[in-house]
Motif scaffolding. Structure first.
Motif, PDB file in Angstrom:
ATOM      1  N   ALA A 161      -8.099  -3.999 -17.550  1.00 39.49           N
ATOM      2  CA  ALA A 161      -9.163  -4.770 -16.895  1.00 39.49           C
ATOM      3  C   ALA A 161      -9.454  -4.271 -15.494  1.00 39.49           C
ATOM      4  O   ALA A 161     -10.414  -4.731 -14.860  1.00 39.49           O
ATOM      5  CB  ALA A 161      -8.766  -6.245 -16.841  1.00 39.49           C
ATOM      6  N   GLN A 167     -10.969  -9.857  -6.708  1.00 42.14           N
ATOM      7  CA  GLN A 167     -11.743 -10.130  -7.912  1.00 42.14           C
ATOM      8  C   GLN A 167     -11.404 -11.507  -8.459  1.00 42.14           C
ATOM      9  O   GLN A 167     -10.378 -12.103  -8.133  1.00 42.14           O
ATOM     10  CB  GLN A 167     -11.459  -9.073  -8.980  1.00 42.14           C
ATOM     11  N   VAL A 169     -10.617 -13.419 -11.995  1.00 44.19           N
ATOM     12  CA  VAL A 169     -10.153 -13.067 -13.339  1.00 44.19           C
ATOM     13  C   VAL A 169      -9.903 -14.348 -14.131  1.00 44.19           C
ATOM     14  O   VAL A 169      -9.229 -15.265 -13.657  1.00 44.19           O
ATOM     15  CB  VAL A 169      -8.853 -12.237 -13.276  1.00 44.19           C
ATOM     16  N   PHE A 235     -17.070 -14.036 -14.073  1.00 46.21           N
ATOM     17  CA  PHE A 235     -15.839 -13.387 -13.629  1.00 46.21           C
ATOM     18  C   PHE A 235     -15.949 -11.863 -13.716  1.00 46.21           C
ATOM     19  O   PHE A 235     -16.641 -11.330 -14.578  1.00 46.21           O
ATOM     20  CB  PHE A 235     -14.663 -13.854 -14.491  1.00 46.21           C
ATOM     21  N   HIS A 236     -15.218 -11.177 -12.815  1.00 43.32           N
ATOM     22  CA  HIS A 236     -15.165  -9.716 -12.875  1.00 43.32           C
ATOM     23  C   HIS A 236     -14.480  -9.240 -14.163  1.00 43.32           C
ATOM     24  O   HIS A 236     -14.845  -8.210 -14.733  1.00 43.32           O
ATOM     25  CB  HIS A 236     -14.387  -9.160 -11.676  1.00 43.32           C
ATOM     26  N   ALA A 237     -13.458  -9.978 -14.582  1.00 40.22           N
ATOM     27  CA  ALA A 237     -12.727  -9.617 -15.796  1.00 40.22           C
ATOM     28  C   ALA A 237     -12.331 -10.891 -16.533  1.00 40.22           C
ATOM     29  O   ALA A 237     -12.000 -11.907 -15.912  1.00 40.22           O
ATOM     30  CB  ALA A 237     -11.483  -8.803 -15.461  1.00 40.22           C
ATOM     31  N   LEU A 255     -18.345 -13.622 -18.544  1.00 39.29           N
ATOM     32  CA  LEU A 255     -18.147 -12.312 -17.922  1.00 39.29           C
ATOM     33  C   LEU A 255     -19.418 -11.859 -17.203  1.00 39.29           C
ATOM     34  O   LEU A 255     -20.521 -11.954 -17.740  1.00 39.29           O
ATOM     35  CB  LEU A 255     -17.768 -11.292 -19.005  1.00 39.29           C
ATOM     36  N   ARG A 256     -19.249 -11.348 -16.004  1.00 45.08           N
ATOM     37  CA  ARG A 256     -20.389 -10.909 -15.211  1.00 45.08           C
ATOM     38  C   ARG A 256     -20.946  -9.585 -15.738  1.00 45.08           C
ATOM     39  O   ARG A 256     -20.310  -8.892 -16.535  1.00 45.08           O
ATOM     40  CB  ARG A 256     -19.983 -10.746 -13.740  1.00 45.08           C
ATOM     41  N   LYS A 257     -22.129  -9.221 -15.255  1.00 44.90           N
ATOM     42  CA  LYS A 257     -22.714  -7.924 -15.613  1.00 44.90           C
ATOM     43  C   LYS A 257     -21.807  -6.815 -15.110  1.00 44.90           C
ATOM     44  O   LYS A 257     -21.348  -6.833 -13.967  1.00 44.90           O
ATOM     45  CB  LYS A 257     -24.108  -7.779 -15.013  1.00 44.90           C
ATOM     46  N   GLY A 259     -18.854  -6.281 -16.151  1.00 40.97           N
ATOM     47  CA  GLY A 259     -17.466  -6.721 -16.190  1.00 40.97           C
ATOM     48  C   GLY A 259     -16.704  -6.150 -17.377  1.00 40.97           C
ATOM     49  O   GLY A 259     -17.269  -5.518 -18.279  1.00 40.97           O
ATOM     50  N   THR A 260     -15.396  -6.401 -17.369  1.00 40.86           N
ATOM     51  CA  THR A 260     -14.511  -5.887 -18.412  1.00 40.86           C
ATOM     52  C   THR A 260     -13.856  -7.040 -19.158  1.00 40.86           C
ATOM     53  O   THR A 260     -13.317  -7.968 -18.542  1.00 40.86           O
ATOM     54  CB  THR A 260     -13.417  -4.989 -17.806  1.00 40.86           C
ATOM     55  N   GLN A 283     -21.356  -4.332 -20.279  1.00 39.35           N
ATOM     56  CA  GLN A 283     -19.961  -4.767 -20.245  1.00 39.35           C
ATOM     57  C   GLN A 283     -19.084  -3.847 -21.093  1.00 39.35           C
ATOM     58  O   GLN A 283     -19.571  -3.103 -21.944  1.00 39.35           O
ATOM     59  CB  GLN A 283     -19.852  -6.213 -20.747  1.00 39.35           C
TER      60      GLN A 283
END
Length: 342
Positions: A161, A167, A169, A235-237, A255-257, A259-260, A283
């Motif tokens: 991630a 970040q 999570v 969220f970033h991940a 999950l954000r644009k 993101g993982t 993503q």
């Protein structure tokens, strides 16, 4: 000696007596001092989909998270000594496939899992390849060392991630793997939210592992609960460790644009994914299953620095004769990590 075994491709496990093993060439005999019950062991007990490959190895002693002292050496067993405390990588490589002969054992195509394809550690003595033994630092005791394997999976998921300080999570599923993920993400400096459904004991454990916002979704849903706690921004991940199809769908929506999303849970059936949305949001999805060999030393070093924090994950310690009760505790999600003491 007493052993917990899978004897047929159907629900159930059997506690029974088995002969003591002898190490083959290149192997050692490990006297098991601590062994952790894993979600995989619960799936094996329930005989959920995805474990059919075990059938060829039955009857087989289960258990793959463990530590113990080397009791005997087979011919040609190198790099270890009798009396040494070790933990053991449960995935044994064939040594013959193209990846192995090219010096890339992480990519071996002929693996057999200890506790799945060959006898495991829910017993007093287990034979394992010497190459799979990992020395335990003197500062660590067996019950912590037995947690190296599941925590290596947790660390691997956090690595995939690409979690960094600052970040946000979201971790879905507060089982032992999810708890480890939340712990490592918080240690990396991320703002961590961990969500579960009615997992009172496990969510309480999470709050002892670091600055983790542990949320119970019982009687509500993920978007409502996140919004109520000021966590409605993407969220970033997002790391899924629940093994529940709906968690994949719900998590992707959080999950954000760019993101993982990491899937660490084992799923009994496929999960539908909106690929058009995934593409337009740019993503990334990763699966996290087996950590690289190098991660084991990182986990051991982390536990040596944070031993008492990690120990909070252990909620039950049981003798081997009570192994079935430990399986049931894990099945009902009434435990963090259950450690068997053969």
């Amino acid at each position: 000696m007493l052993a917990l075994r899978k004897t047929q491709p159907a629900p159930g496990l059997v506690l029974t007596d088995v002969p003591e093993p002898s190490p083959a060439p290149g192997e050692v005999l490990v006297a098991v001092e601590a062994a952790g019950i894993c979600g995989t062991d619960v799936h094996i007990a329930d005989w959920t989909a995805g474990y059919e490959s075990m059938t060829a190895g039955m009857p087989v002693t289960i258990g793959h998270e463990f530590a113990g002292r080397i009791a005997a050496l087979g011919e040609g067993a190198l790099g270890v000594s009798v009396g040494q405390l070790v933990t053991v990588r449960p995935s044994t490589v064939c040594g013959r496939c193209a990846a192995c002969t090219a010096g890339d054992p992480d990519a071996c195509t002929g693996r057999r899992g200890i506790g799945i394809g060959r006898d495991g550690a829910f017993t007093r003595l287990v034979r394992v390849p010497a190459l799979n033994c990992v020395a335990v630092p003197p500062s660590l005791d067996p019950e912590l060392a037995a947690m190296t394997e599941p925590l290596s999976v947790s660390l691997h998921a956090v690595d995939l991630a690409q979690v960094r300080a600052g970040q946000r999570v979201l971790v879905l599923g507060p089982g032992p793997i999810g708890l480890g993920i939340a712990m490592f993400a918080a240690a990396a400096g991320a703002e961590v939210v961990l969500a579960g459904h009615g997992d009172t004991t496990r969510l309480a454990v999470a709050r002892m592992l670091g600055p983790i916002l542990a949320l119970d979704l019982a009687g509500t849903d993920l978007p409502t609960t996140l919004a109520a706690h000021g966590q409605d921004e993407p969220f970033h991940a997002v790391i899924e460790a629940a093994g529940v199809t709906s968690a994949v769908q719900d998590g992707l929506l959080r999950l954000r644009k760019g993101g993982t999303f990491v899937v660490a849970g084992i799923h009994a059936r496929p999960a539908p994914i909106d690929l058009t949305r995934l593409v337009r949001m740019e993503q990334t999805i990763h699966g996290a299953y087996r950590a690289p060999i190098a991660d084991w030393s990182r986990v051991l070093a982390f536990m040596a620095r944070h031993a008492e924090t990690v120990r909070c994950m252990i909620t039950h310690r049981l003798p081997l004769k009570d192994a079935l009760a430990g399986i049931e505790l894990s099945h009902k999600r009434e435990a963090g990590k259950v450690i068997l003491l053969p």
